[in-house]
Design a protein around this motif. Sequence first.
Motif, mmCIF file in Angstrom:
data_model
loop_
_atom_site.group_PDB
_atom_site.id
_atom_site.type_symbol
_atom_site.label_atom_id
_atom_site.label_comp_id
_atom_site.label_asym_id
_atom_site.label_seq_id
_atom_site.Cartn_x
_atom_site.Cartn_y
_atom_site.Cartn_z
ATOM 1 N N THR A 35 64.527 -29.571 -43.390
ATOM 2 C CA THR A 35 65.738 -30.158 -42.819
ATOM 3 C C THR A 35 66.687 -29.052 -42.368
ATOM 4 O OG1 THR A 35 66.826 -30.225 -44.958
ATOM 5 C CG2 THR A 35 65.544 -32.165 -44.343
ATOM 6 N N THR A 36 67.753 -29.446 -41.746
ATOM 7 C CA THR A 36 68.745 -28.481 -41.270
ATOM 8 C C THR A 36 69.361 -27.713 -42.434
ATOM 9 O OG1 THR A 36 69.226 -29.971 -39.454
ATOM 10 C CG2 THR A 36 70.824 -28.238 -39.870
ATOM 11 N N VAL A 37 69.649 -28.402 -43.512
ATOM 12 C CA VAL A 37 70.218 -27.744 -44.689
ATOM 13 C C VAL A 37 69.223 -26.739 -45.269
ATOM 14 C CG1 VAL A 37 71.109 -28.144 -47.015
ATOM 15 C CG2 VAL A 37 71.680 -29.722 -45.183
ATOM 16 N N GLY A 38 67.951 -27.084 -45.258
ATOM 17 C CA GLY A 38 66.926 -26.171 -45.736
ATOM 18 C C GLY A 38 66.832 -24.915 -44.888
ATOM 19 N N LEU A 39 66.921 -25.098 -43.566
ATOM 20 C CA LEU A 39 66.896 -23.938 -42.683
ATOM 21 C C LEU A 39 68.097 -23.033 -42.912
ATOM 22 C CD1 LEU A 39 65.715 -25.492 -39.302
ATOM 23 C CD2 LEU A 39 64.474 -23.887 -40.748
ATOM 24 N N LEU A 40 69.257 -23.619 -43.124
ATOM 25 C CA LEU A 40 70.458 -22.817 -43.400
ATOM 26 C C LEU A 40 70.330 -22.058 -44.722
ATOM 27 C CD1 LEU A 40 73.282 -25.249 -42.242
ATOM 28 C CD2 LEU A 40 72.568 -23.125 -41.166
ATOM 29 N N SER A 41 69.772 -22.708 -45.732
ATOM 30 C CA SER A 41 69.632 -22.025 -47.027
ATOM 31 C C SER A 41 68.603 -20.900 -46.947
ATOM 32 C CB SER A 41 69.270 -23.023 -48.117
ATOM 33 O OG SER A 41 68.015 -23.602 -47.856
ATOM 34 N N VAL A 42 67.522 -21.106 -46.209
ATOM 35 C CA VAL A 42 66.532 -20.037 -46.033
ATOM 36 C C VAL A 42 67.151 -18.863 -45.281
ATOM 37 C CG1 VAL A 42 64.374 -19.439 -44.849
ATOM 38 C CG2 VAL A 42 64.516 -21.521 -46.194
ATOM 39 N N GLY A 43 67.938 -19.153 -44.261
ATOM 40 C CA GLY A 43 68.615 -18.088 -43.521
ATOM 41 C C GLY A 43 69.577 -17.306 -44.393
ATOM 42 N N ALA A 44 70.307 -18.013 -45.267
ATOM 43 C CA ALA A 44 71.236 -17.331 -46.172
ATOM 44 C C ALA A 44 70.488 -16.444 -47.166
ATOM 45 C CB ALA A 44 72.091 -18.352 -46.903
ATOM 46 N N LEU A 45 69.371 -16.946 -47.685
ATOM 47 C CA LEU A 45 68.585 -16.143 -48.630
ATOM 48 C C LEU A 45 68.007 -14.897 -47.968
ATOM 49 C CD1 LEU A 45 66.670 -18.925 -50.575
ATOM 50 C CD2 LEU A 45 68.299 -17.311 -51.518
ATOM 51 N N VAL A 46 67.451 -15.045 -46.785
ATOM 52 C CA VAL A 46 66.854 -13.898 -46.096
ATOM 53 C C VAL A 46 67.919 -12.856 -45.768
ATOM 54 C CG1 VAL A 46 65.716 -13.182 -43.950
ATOM 55 C CG2 VAL A 46 64.878 -15.152 -45.210
ATOM 56 N N SER A 47 69.064 -13.303 -45.275
ATOM 57 C CA SER A 47 70.106 -12.333 -44.930
ATOM 58 C C SER A 47 70.639 -11.626 -46.171
ATOM 59 C CB SER A 47 71.244 -13.016 -44.171
ATOM 60 O OG SER A 47 71.869 -13.981 -44.985
ATOM 61 N N SER A 48 70.778 -12.327 -47.288
ATOM 62 C CA SER A 48 71.264 -11.665 -48.499
ATOM 63 C C SER A 48 70.234 -10.675 -49.037
ATOM 64 C CB SER A 48 71.635 -12.693 -49.561
ATOM 65 O OG SER A 48 70.487 -13.410 -49.976
ATOM 66 N N ILE A 49 68.957 -10.997 -48.929
ATOM 67 C CA ILE A 49 67.916 -10.065 -49.374
ATOM 68 C C ILE A 49 67.919 -8.809 -48.504
ATOM 69 C CG2 ILE A 49 65.403 -9.735 -49.464
ATOM 70 C CD1 ILE A 49 65.243 -12.701 -50.368
ATOM 71 N N LEU A 50 68.036 -8.980 -47.193
ATOM 72 C CA LEU A 50 68.058 -7.821 -46.303
ATOM 73 C C LEU A 50 69.287 -6.953 -46.537
ATOM 74 C CD1 LEU A 50 66.774 -9.408 -42.980
ATOM 75 C CD2 LEU A 50 65.562 -7.843 -44.501
ATOM 76 N N LEU A 51 70.433 -7.573 -46.744
ATOM 77 C CA LEU A 51 71.651 -6.799 -46.999
ATOM 78 C C LEU A 51 71.567 -6.046 -48.320
ATOM 79 C CD1 LEU A 51 74.402 -9.257 -45.754
ATOM 80 C CD2 LEU A 51 73.780 -7.058 -44.764
ATOM 81 N N SER A 52 71.038 -6.689 -49.353
ATOM 82 C CA SER A 52 70.954 -6.015 -50.653
ATOM 83 C C SER A 52 69.943 -4.879 -50.624
ATOM 84 C CB SER A 52 70.610 -7.013 -51.749
ATOM 85 O OG SER A 52 69.319 -7.553 -51.541
ATOM 86 N N SER A 53 68.829 -5.061 -49.911
ATOM 87 C CA SER A 53 67.858 -3.961 -49.846
ATOM 88 C C SER A 53 68.417 -2.787 -49.043
ATOM 89 C CB SER A 53 66.539 -4.440 -49.241
ATOM 90 O OG SER A 53 66.737 -4.855 -47.914
ATOM 91 N N ALA A 54 69.222 -3.049 -48.040
ATOM 92 C CA ALA A 54 69.839 -1.959 -47.285
ATOM 93 C C ALA A 54 70.798 -1.160 -48.159
ATOM 94 C CB ALA A 54 70.576 -2.523 -46.070
ATOM 95 N N VAL A 55 71.526 -1.819 -49.027
ATOM 96 C CA VAL A 55 72.440 -1.130 -49.936
ATOM 97 C C VAL A 55 71.665 -0.282 -50.925
ATOM 98 C CG1 VAL A 55 74.118 -1.515 -51.785
ATOM 99 C CG2 VAL A 55 74.266 -2.839 -49.682
ATOM 100 N N ILE A 56 70.554 -0.794 -51.433
ATOM 101 C CA ILE A 56 69.738 -0.039 -52.391
ATOM 102 C C ILE A 56 69.154 1.204 -51.729
ATOM 103 C CG2 ILE A 56 67.597 -0.130 -53.738
ATOM 104 C CD1 ILE A 56 68.279 -3.088 -54.285
ATOM 105 N N VAL A 57 68.653 1.061 -50.507
ATOM 106 C CA VAL A 57 68.081 2.209 -49.793
ATOM 107 C C VAL A 57 69.158 3.251 -49.503
ATOM 108 C CG1 VAL A 57 67.036 2.906 -47.603
ATOM 109 C CG2 VAL A 57 66.155 0.926 -48.832
ATOM 110 N N ALA A 58 70.335 2.810 -49.109
ATOM 111 C CA ALA A 58 71.416 3.752 -48.829
ATOM 112 C C ALA A 58 71.843 4.496 -50.094
ATOM 113 C CB ALA A 58 72.604 3.017 -48.223
ATOM 114 N N ALA A 59 71.931 3.797 -51.206
ATOM 115 C CA ALA A 59 72.315 4.440 -52.466
ATOM 116 C C ALA A 59 71.246 5.431 -52.913
ATOM 117 C CB ALA A 59 72.549 3.383 -53.539
ATOM 118 N N ALA A 60 69.992 5.099 -52.751
ATOM 119 C CA ALA A 60 68.912 6.011 -53.131
ATOM 120 C C ALA A 60 68.916 7.241 -52.237
ATOM 121 C CB ALA A 60 67.577 5.296 -53.050
ATOM 122 N N GLY A 61 69.231 7.079 -50.965
ATOM 123 C CA GLY A 61 69.280 8.224 -50.048
ATOM 124 C C GLY A 61 70.398 9.175 -50.385
#
Length: 79
Positions: A35-61
């Motif tokens: 459903t539309t709500v499901g698509l929005l929740s998947v988009g929110a999860l993917v974007s939060s995962i990508l943002l958090s992994s970018a922060v981890i990589v930057a901190a490790a660098g």
Amino acid sequence: MKIPKHPERTKTPSAPAAKVSIRIGKRTTFDASVTTVGLLSVGALVSSILLSSAVIVAAAGRKAARRPLALPDHTRANG
């Protein structure tokens, strides 16, 4: 106190926002609908995962730039 009812919030959507059917081989088929709500929740999860992994990589660098793991070859004592 009377609690107002919101019928538009409790309705289930009649048609899904996205449908996918994947066929593997001759017998196996996977069907999914979201459903539309499901698509929005998947988009929110993917974007939060990508943002958090970018922060981890930057901190490790930053940490690796401050303190190298090993000394360069020219500073090691030959023995």
